[in-house]
Scaffold this motif. Structure first.
Motif, PDB file in Angstrom:
ATOM      1  N   SER A   8       0.832  -1.201   0.000  1.00  0.00           N
ATOM      2  CA  SER A   8       0.000   0.000   0.000  1.00  0.00           C
ATOM      3  C   SER A   8       0.866   1.250   0.000  1.00  0.00           C
ATOM      4  N   PRO A 250       3.384  -1.165   3.901  1.00  0.00           N
ATOM      5  CA  PRO A 250       2.952   0.213   3.649  1.00  0.00           C
ATOM      6  C   PRO A 250       4.146   1.133   3.387  1.00  0.00           C
ATOM      7  N   TRP A 282      -1.896  -4.793  -4.571  1.00  0.00           N
ATOM      8  CA  TRP A 282      -1.762  -3.375  -4.239  1.00  0.00           C
ATOM      9  C   TRP A 282      -3.124  -2.863  -3.795  1.00  0.00           C
ATOM     10  N   THR A 284      -5.544  -0.077  -0.978  1.00  0.00           N
ATOM     11  CA  THR A 284      -5.585   1.099  -0.120  1.00  0.00           C
ATOM     12  C   THR A 284      -5.471   0.651   1.333  1.00  0.00           C
TER      13      THR A 284
END
Length: 308
Positions: A8, A250, A282, A284
Protein backbone atom coordinates in the motif's frame (compact mmCIF):
# COMPACT_ATOMS: atom_id res chain seq x y z
CA UNK A 1 -4.02 -20.95 0.70
CA UNK A 2 -0.88 -19.26 -0.69
CA UNK A 3 0.77 -16.35 1.09
CA UNK A 4 -0.68 -12.85 0.63
CA UNK A 5 1.21 -9.59 0.53
CA UNK A 6 -0.85 -6.39 0.78
CA UNK A 7 1.28 -3.52 -0.49
CA UNK A 8 0.00 0.00 0.00
CA UNK A 9 1.13 3.50 -0.83
CA UNK A 10 0.25 6.19 1.71
CA UNK A 11 0.75 9.58 0.08
CA UNK A 12 1.01 12.67 2.28
CA UNK A 13 -0.19 15.72 0.36
CA UNK A 14 1.59 18.17 2.64
CA UNK A 15 1.78 20.68 -0.22
CA UNK A 16 2.09 24.21 1.19
CA UNK A 17 0.84 23.28 4.67
CA UNK A 18 4.07 21.62 5.75
CA UNK A 19 6.11 24.69 4.87
CA UNK A 20 3.84 27.28 6.53
CA UNK A 21 3.81 25.22 9.72
CA UNK A 22 7.04 26.83 10.90
CA UNK A 23 6.15 25.87 14.51
CA UNK A 24 7.57 29.11 15.91
CA UNK A 25 5.32 31.47 13.93
CA UNK A 26 8.14 32.80 11.75
CA UNK A 27 7.37 33.63 8.11
CA UNK A 28 7.57 30.78 5.63
CA UNK A 29 10.20 30.98 2.92
CA UNK A 30 8.48 31.71 -0.44
CA UNK A 31 10.72 29.25 -2.25
CA UNK A 32 9.65 26.50 0.13
CA UNK A 33 6.02 27.45 -0.48
CA UNK A 34 6.66 27.04 -4.21
CA UNK A 35 7.93 23.52 -3.56
CA UNK A 36 4.62 22.77 -1.90
CA UNK A 37 2.71 24.10 -4.89
CA UNK A 38 4.81 21.83 -7.14
CA UNK A 39 3.78 18.85 -5.02
CA UNK A 40 0.10 19.76 -5.11
CA UNK A 41 0.09 20.19 -8.89
CA UNK A 42 2.92 18.59 -10.85
CA UNK A 43 3.69 15.95 -8.21
CA UNK A 44 0.09 14.78 -7.83
CA UNK A 45 -0.42 14.57 -11.59
CA UNK A 46 2.74 12.52 -12.10
CA UNK A 47 1.81 10.09 -9.33
CA UNK A 48 -1.73 9.69 -10.65
CA UNK A 49 -0.23 8.80 -14.03
CA UNK A 50 2.07 6.29 -12.31
CA UNK A 51 -0.81 4.63 -10.43
CA UNK A 52 -2.86 4.42 -13.63
CA UNK A 53 0.07 2.72 -15.38
CA UNK A 54 0.22 -0.05 -12.78
CA UNK A 55 -3.50 -0.13 -11.87
CA UNK A 56 -2.79 0.84 -8.27
CA UNK A 57 -5.25 2.47 -5.88
CA UNK A 58 -3.53 4.36 -3.07
CA UNK A 59 -4.39 6.22 0.13
CA UNK A 60 -3.77 9.96 0.02
CA UNK A 61 -3.45 11.53 3.48
CA UNK A 62 -4.47 15.13 3.00
CA UNK A 63 -4.07 18.10 5.32
CA UNK A 64 -7.35 20.01 5.13
CA UNK A 65 -5.34 23.10 4.13
CA UNK A 66 -4.19 21.22 1.01
CA UNK A 67 -7.75 20.14 0.27
CA UNK A 68 -9.16 23.67 0.60
CA UNK A 69 -6.26 25.22 -1.30
CA UNK A 70 -6.25 22.70 -4.18
CA UNK A 71 -9.78 21.24 -4.20
CA UNK A 72 -9.78 20.30 -7.89
CA UNK A 73 -6.68 18.14 -7.36
CA UNK A 74 -8.25 16.34 -4.40
CA UNK A 75 -11.47 15.77 -6.34
CA UNK A 76 -9.40 14.41 -9.24
CA UNK A 77 -7.73 11.91 -6.89
CA UNK A 78 -11.04 10.80 -5.39
CA UNK A 79 -12.68 10.49 -8.81
CA UNK A 80 -10.07 7.90 -9.78
CA UNK A 81 -11.10 5.65 -6.88
CA UNK A 82 -8.29 6.45 -4.47
CA UNK A 83 -8.84 6.81 -0.73
CA UNK A 84 -8.57 10.19 1.00
CA UNK A 85 -7.42 10.21 4.64
CA UNK A 86 -6.76 12.77 7.38
CA UNK A 87 -3.40 14.48 7.97
CA UNK A 88 -4.11 17.50 10.16
CA UNK A 89 -5.03 20.98 8.92
CA UNK A 90 -1.67 22.66 8.36
CA UNK A 91 0.48 19.65 9.17
CA UNK A 92 0.46 20.56 12.87
CA UNK A 93 2.78 18.49 15.05
CA UNK A 94 0.16 16.90 17.29
CA UNK A 95 2.64 16.51 20.14
CA UNK A 96 2.80 20.31 20.42
CA UNK A 97 -0.98 20.86 20.62
CA UNK A 98 -3.34 20.96 23.57
CA UNK A 99 -6.09 18.35 23.68
CA UNK A 100 -8.64 20.97 22.65
CA UNK A 101 -6.50 22.10 19.72
CA UNK A 102 -6.21 18.48 18.58
CA UNK A 103 -9.97 18.09 18.83
CA UNK A 104 -10.58 21.31 16.88
CA UNK A 105 -8.20 20.27 14.09
CA UNK A 106 -9.83 16.85 13.77
CA UNK A 107 -13.33 18.32 13.71
CA UNK A 108 -12.46 20.89 11.03
CA UNK A 109 -10.43 18.44 8.92
CA UNK A 110 -13.16 15.79 8.87
CA UNK A 111 -15.74 18.35 7.75
CA UNK A 112 -13.48 19.74 5.00
CA UNK A 113 -12.55 16.36 3.50
CA UNK A 114 -16.12 15.08 3.71
CA UNK A 115 -17.45 18.15 1.92
CA UNK A 116 -14.85 18.06 -0.86
CA UNK A 117 -14.83 14.30 -1.53
CA UNK A 118 -18.37 13.36 -0.53
CA UNK A 119 -17.03 10.62 1.73
CA UNK A 120 -16.14 10.74 5.41
CA UNK A 121 -12.48 9.79 5.96
CA UNK A 122 -11.83 6.52 7.79
CA UNK A 123 -8.10 6.86 8.46
CA UNK A 124 -5.57 9.32 9.88
CA UNK A 125 -1.81 9.69 9.95
CA UNK A 126 -0.04 12.09 12.28
CA UNK A 127 1.94 14.88 10.63
CA UNK A 128 5.61 13.89 10.91
CA UNK A 129 4.30 10.84 12.85
CA UNK A 130 4.46 13.09 15.91
CA UNK A 131 1.62 11.78 18.08
CA UNK A 132 0.32 12.61 21.54
CA UNK A 133 -0.99 10.74 24.56
CA UNK A 134 -4.50 11.80 23.52
CA UNK A 135 -4.21 10.69 19.87
CA UNK A 136 -5.93 7.31 20.07
CA UNK A 137 -8.60 8.52 22.48
CA UNK A 138 -9.52 11.35 20.09
CA UNK A 139 -9.55 9.11 17.03
CA UNK A 140 -12.00 6.86 18.86
CA UNK A 141 -14.07 9.87 19.90
CA UNK A 142 -14.37 11.02 16.28
CA UNK A 143 -15.08 7.55 14.92
CA UNK A 144 -11.85 7.23 12.94
CA UNK A 145 -11.29 3.53 12.24
CA UNK A 146 -7.56 3.36 11.68
CA UNK A 147 -4.26 5.12 12.20
CA UNK A 148 -0.96 5.05 10.32
CA UNK A 149 1.51 6.59 12.77
CA UNK A 150 2.73 4.02 15.29
CA UNK A 151 5.49 1.42 15.05
CA UNK A 152 4.79 -1.40 17.50
CA UNK A 153 5.15 -3.70 14.47
CA UNK A 154 6.43 -3.10 10.97
CA UNK A 155 4.50 -5.55 8.78
CA UNK A 156 1.35 -6.68 10.61
CA UNK A 157 -1.79 -4.70 11.42
CA UNK A 158 -3.00 -4.61 15.01
CA UNK A 159 -5.33 -2.77 17.35
CA UNK A 160 -3.33 0.22 18.53
CA UNK A 161 -2.66 0.48 22.28
CA UNK A 162 -4.22 3.48 23.97
CA UNK A 163 -1.44 5.60 25.52
CA UNK A 164 -3.94 7.35 27.80
CA UNK A 165 -4.66 3.96 29.41
CA UNK A 166 -1.02 3.06 30.09
CA UNK A 167 1.81 4.79 31.91
CA UNK A 168 5.55 5.12 31.78
CA UNK A 169 7.91 7.33 33.74
CA UNK A 170 10.34 9.58 31.91
CA UNK A 171 13.89 9.66 33.22
CA UNK A 172 14.22 12.90 35.17
CA UNK A 173 17.74 13.18 36.55
CA UNK A 174 16.77 16.16 38.67
CA UNK A 175 15.01 13.65 40.94
CA UNK A 176 16.30 10.63 42.90
CA UNK A 177 16.95 7.60 40.70
CA UNK A 178 14.19 5.67 42.47
CA UNK A 179 11.69 8.04 40.88
CA UNK A 180 12.24 6.77 37.33
CA UNK A 181 13.32 3.17 37.94
CA UNK A 182 9.93 1.63 37.23
CA UNK A 183 8.62 -0.37 34.23
CA UNK A 184 5.92 0.76 31.86
CA UNK A 185 2.43 -0.50 32.56
CA UNK A 186 0.48 -3.09 30.61
CA UNK A 187 -0.63 -2.03 27.12
CA UNK A 188 -4.37 -2.00 26.50
CA UNK A 189 -5.75 -2.23 22.99
CA UNK A 190 -8.07 0.41 21.58
CA UNK A 191 -10.68 0.03 18.85
CA UNK A 192 -8.41 1.82 16.34
CA UNK A 193 -6.66 -0.44 13.83
CA UNK A 194 -3.00 0.37 13.26
CA UNK A 195 -1.52 0.11 9.77
CA UNK A 196 2.14 0.36 10.82
CA UNK A 197 4.31 3.33 9.94
CA UNK A 198 7.97 2.87 9.03
CA UNK A 199 10.61 5.57 8.59
CA UNK A 200 12.64 3.16 6.45
CA UNK A 201 9.82 3.07 3.89
CA UNK A 202 9.49 6.86 3.66
CA UNK A 203 10.78 9.03 0.82
CA UNK A 204 11.12 12.31 2.77
CA UNK A 205 14.32 11.80 4.85
CA UNK A 206 16.52 10.55 2.00
CA UNK A 207 15.19 12.60 -0.91
CA UNK A 208 13.95 15.94 0.44
CA UNK A 209 16.50 18.67 0.93
CA UNK A 210 15.55 21.08 3.72
CA UNK A 211 17.94 23.59 5.22
CA UNK A 212 15.85 23.67 8.42
CA UNK A 213 15.31 19.92 8.95
CA UNK A 214 18.43 18.13 10.13
CA UNK A 215 16.90 14.71 9.43
CA UNK A 216 16.66 15.29 5.67
CA UNK A 217 19.37 14.57 3.13
CA UNK A 218 18.16 15.32 -0.39
CA UNK A 219 20.94 13.72 -2.40
CA UNK A 220 20.76 10.02 -1.53
CA UNK A 221 21.20 7.80 -4.57
CA UNK A 222 17.82 6.30 -5.51
CA UNK A 223 19.55 2.93 -5.96
CA UNK A 224 20.42 2.97 -2.25
CA UNK A 225 16.80 3.41 -1.21
CA UNK A 226 15.62 0.92 -3.81
CA UNK A 227 17.94 -1.68 -2.28
CA UNK A 228 16.77 -0.76 1.24
CA UNK A 229 13.12 -1.24 0.28
CA UNK A 230 13.84 -4.47 -1.56
CA UNK A 231 15.78 -5.94 1.36
CA UNK A 232 12.91 -5.25 3.74
CA UNK A 233 10.46 -6.86 1.34
CA UNK A 234 12.75 -9.83 0.68
CA UNK A 235 13.09 -10.66 4.37
CA UNK A 236 9.37 -10.38 5.08
CA UNK A 237 8.48 -12.43 2.01
CA UNK A 238 11.01 -15.13 2.91
CA UNK A 239 9.77 -15.40 6.50
CA UNK A 240 6.06 -15.34 5.60
CA UNK A 241 4.55 -18.86 5.82
CA UNK A 242 3.69 -20.36 2.44
CA UNK A 243 0.40 -21.79 3.69
CA UNK A 244 -1.92 -18.85 4.33
CA UNK A 245 0.70 -16.43 5.69
CA UNK A 246 0.36 -12.71 5.11
CA UNK A 247 1.99 -9.37 5.76
CA UNK A 248 1.45 -5.75 4.86
CA UNK A 249 3.99 -3.46 3.22
CA UNK A 250 2.95 0.21 3.65
CA UNK A 251 5.14 2.78 1.87
CA UNK A 252 4.91 6.48 2.76
CA UNK A 253 5.64 9.09 0.11
CA UNK A 254 5.05 12.77 -0.70
CA UNK A 255 4.15 14.26 -4.11
CA UNK A 256 6.76 17.02 -3.82
CA UNK A 257 9.39 14.31 -3.32
CA UNK A 258 8.20 11.29 -5.29
CA UNK A 259 6.95 13.56 -8.07
CA UNK A 260 10.57 14.21 -9.02
CA UNK A 261 11.71 12.35 -12.18
CA UNK A 262 14.41 10.25 -10.55
CA UNK A 263 12.08 9.09 -7.77
CA UNK A 264 9.28 8.24 -10.23
CA UNK A 265 11.75 5.93 -11.97
CA UNK A 266 12.59 4.34 -8.59
CA UNK A 267 8.91 3.60 -7.99
CA UNK A 268 8.54 2.09 -11.46
CA UNK A 269 11.47 -0.26 -10.91
CA UNK A 270 10.31 -1.21 -7.42
CA UNK A 271 6.69 -1.86 -8.39
CA UNK A 272 7.73 -4.07 -11.30
CA UNK A 273 10.13 -6.00 -9.05
CA UNK A 274 7.49 -6.49 -6.33
CA UNK A 275 4.96 -7.61 -8.92
CA UNK A 276 7.29 -10.47 -9.80
CA UNK A 277 6.40 -12.13 -6.48
CA UNK A 278 3.40 -14.43 -6.15
CA UNK A 279 0.58 -13.29 -3.89
CA UNK A 280 1.16 -9.52 -4.17
CA UNK A 281 -1.84 -7.19 -4.13
CA UNK A 282 -1.76 -3.38 -4.24
CA UNK A 283 -4.50 -2.00 -2.00
CA UNK A 284 -5.59 1.10 -0.12
CA UNK A 285 -5.09 1.22 3.62
CA UNK A 286 -8.83 1.07 4.22
CA UNK A 287 -8.79 -2.24 2.33
CA UNK A 288 -6.09 -3.51 4.70
CA UNK A 289 -8.31 -2.53 7.62
CA UNK A 290 -11.33 -4.29 6.12
CA UNK A 291 -9.30 -7.46 5.56
CA UNK A 292 -7.93 -7.33 9.11
CA UNK A 293 -11.34 -6.79 10.70
CA UNK A 294 -12.80 -9.62 8.64
CA UNK A 295 -10.14 -12.01 9.92
CA UNK A 296 -8.52 -12.52 6.53
CA UNK A 297 -5.15 -11.14 7.76
CA UNK A 298 -3.27 -12.61 10.68
CA UNK A 299 -2.19 -9.42 12.42
CA UNK A 300 -0.66 -9.32 15.89
CA UNK A 301 -1.74 -8.34 19.38
CA UNK A 302 0.16 -5.82 21.48
CA UNK A 303 -2.27 -5.90 24.39
CA UNK A 304 -1.05 -7.24 27.71
CA UNK A 305 2.54 -6.11 27.80
CA UNK A 306 5.31 -4.13 26.15
CA UNK A 307 6.69 -7.18 24.33
CA UNK A 308 5.23 -7.39 20.83
Amino acid sequence: MPKRVLCSYGIDIDAVSGWINTRDGSPANPTDVSRGVFGATVGIDRLLKLWDKYNIKATWFTPAHSAESFPSQIKKIASKGHEIGLHGYTHEFVSTLSEQQQRDVLDKSIKVLTEITGKRPRGWTAPAWSTSKETIKLLEEFGIEYDHSFMHHDSQPYYAPAPHLSTHTETDTSKPAAHWMTPMSTLRASSVVEVPANWHLDDWPPFQLSLTQASTHGYVDTATIERLWKEQFEYLYRECPEDGGSFVFPISIHPQVSGKPQVILLHERFIEWVNGHEGVEWVTMEQIVDEFKAGRLGGVSVEGGADV
